[in-house]
Design an enzyme around this catalytic site. Structure first.
Site, PDB file in Angstrom:
ATOM      1  N   CYS A   4      27.277  31.874  20.288  1.00 12.25           N
ATOM      2  CA  CYS A   4      27.837  32.205  19.106  1.00 12.25           C
ATOM      3  C   CYS A   4      26.867  33.309  18.250  1.00 12.25           C
ATOM      4  O   CYS A   4      25.190  33.428  18.197  1.00 12.25           O
ATOM      5  CB  CYS A   4      27.482  30.807  18.021  1.00 12.25           C
ATOM      6  SG  CYS A   4      27.675  31.061  16.074  1.00 12.25           S
ATOM      7  N   HIS A  46      25.320  24.883  13.112  1.00 14.27           N
ATOM      8  CA  HIS A  46      27.055  25.562  13.728  1.00 14.27           C
ATOM      9  C   HIS A  46      28.116  24.187  13.246  1.00 14.27           C
ATOM     10  O   HIS A  46      27.722  23.375  13.493  1.00 14.27           O
ATOM     11  CB  HIS A  46      26.810  25.624  15.730  1.00 14.27           C
ATOM     12  CG  HIS A  46      28.093  26.214  15.587  1.00 14.27           C
ATOM     13  ND1 HIS A  46      28.307  27.810  15.826  1.00 14.27           N
ATOM     14  CD2 HIS A  46      29.458  25.573  15.823  1.00 14.27           C
ATOM     15  CE1 HIS A  46      29.300  28.089  16.063  1.00 14.27           C
ATOM     16  NE2 HIS A  46      30.396  26.692  15.940  1.00 14.27           N
ATOM     17  N   GLY A  92      42.185  35.004   8.899  1.00 16.52           N
ATOM     18  CA  GLY A  92      41.564  36.332   9.367  1.00 16.52           C
ATOM     19  C   GLY A  92      39.802  35.632   9.329  1.00 16.52           C
ATOM     20  O   GLY A  92      39.083  36.554  10.640  1.00 16.52           O
ATOM     21  N   HIS A  99      30.997  31.270   7.915  1.00 19.27           N
ATOM     22  CA  HIS A  99      30.139  31.710   6.514  1.00 19.27           C
ATOM     23  C   HIS A  99      30.781  32.323   5.528  1.00 19.27           C
ATOM     24  O   HIS A  99      32.299  31.808   5.298  1.00 19.27           O
ATOM     25  CB  HIS A  99      29.728  33.262   7.350  1.00 19.27           C
ATOM     26  CG  HIS A  99      31.458  34.299   8.267  1.00 19.27           C
ATOM     27  ND1 HIS A  99      31.726  34.028   9.143  1.00 19.27           N
ATOM     28  CD2 HIS A  99      31.685  34.477   7.124  1.00 19.27           C
ATOM     29  CE1 HIS A  99      33.064  34.458   9.429  1.00 19.27           C
ATOM     30  NE2 HIS A  99      33.244  34.594   8.971  1.00 19.27           N
TER      31      HIS A  99
END
Ligand code: 5GP
Ligand code: ZN
Length: 107
Positions: A4, A46, A92, A99
């Site tokens: 990641c 995460h 998207g 985030h």
């Protein structure tokens, strides 16, 4: 998560221009800014997206949202800013580590 990008930024394996950091979250400049100020606020832990958040993430998400105006103000956006959270491919999202986009133009 080993592959990641944002985990690697959080652990400083990948460089980024960090504008805020504490024990739980990190905020850095987007590499491909869509506005004069374009920051990304990520949890150090995460999880893939808002749709993957668990009940135990509720306090963390609250702290992140409360931090956004402070980070925005420090970035020159006291006059206002936009926030965006893309969730899932249909929303998207391209980087699957939650985030918050913080976007704006200093006035
Ligand atoms: P998403 O489409 O997943 O909501 O947004 C991902 C964002 O991450 C994009 O705006 C993209 O420019 C940014 N981004 C992707 N890779 C990197 C990187 O390695 N470093 C930084 N600082 N931003 C990145
Ligand atoms: Zn991650």
């Amino acid at each position: 998560m080993t592959d990641c990008i944002f985990c690697k930024i959080a652990t400083k394996e990948i460089p980024a221009t960090v504008v805020y950091e504490d024990g739980e979250m990190l905020c850095f400049k987007d590499i491909n800014p869509a506005a004069p100020v374009h920051l990304l606020l990520v949890p150090k832990e995460h999880f893939d997206s808002l749709a993957h958040a668990q009940p135990e993430h509720e306090p963390l998400l609250g702290k992140m949202m409360m931090k956004v105006p402070k980070i925005a103000e420090a970035a020159g956006l006291a006059g206002g800013f936009k926030t965006q959270i893309n969730t899932g491919k249909g929303g998207g999202q391209e980087v699957f580590h939650l985030h918050i986009h913080i976007l704006g133009r200093p006035v």
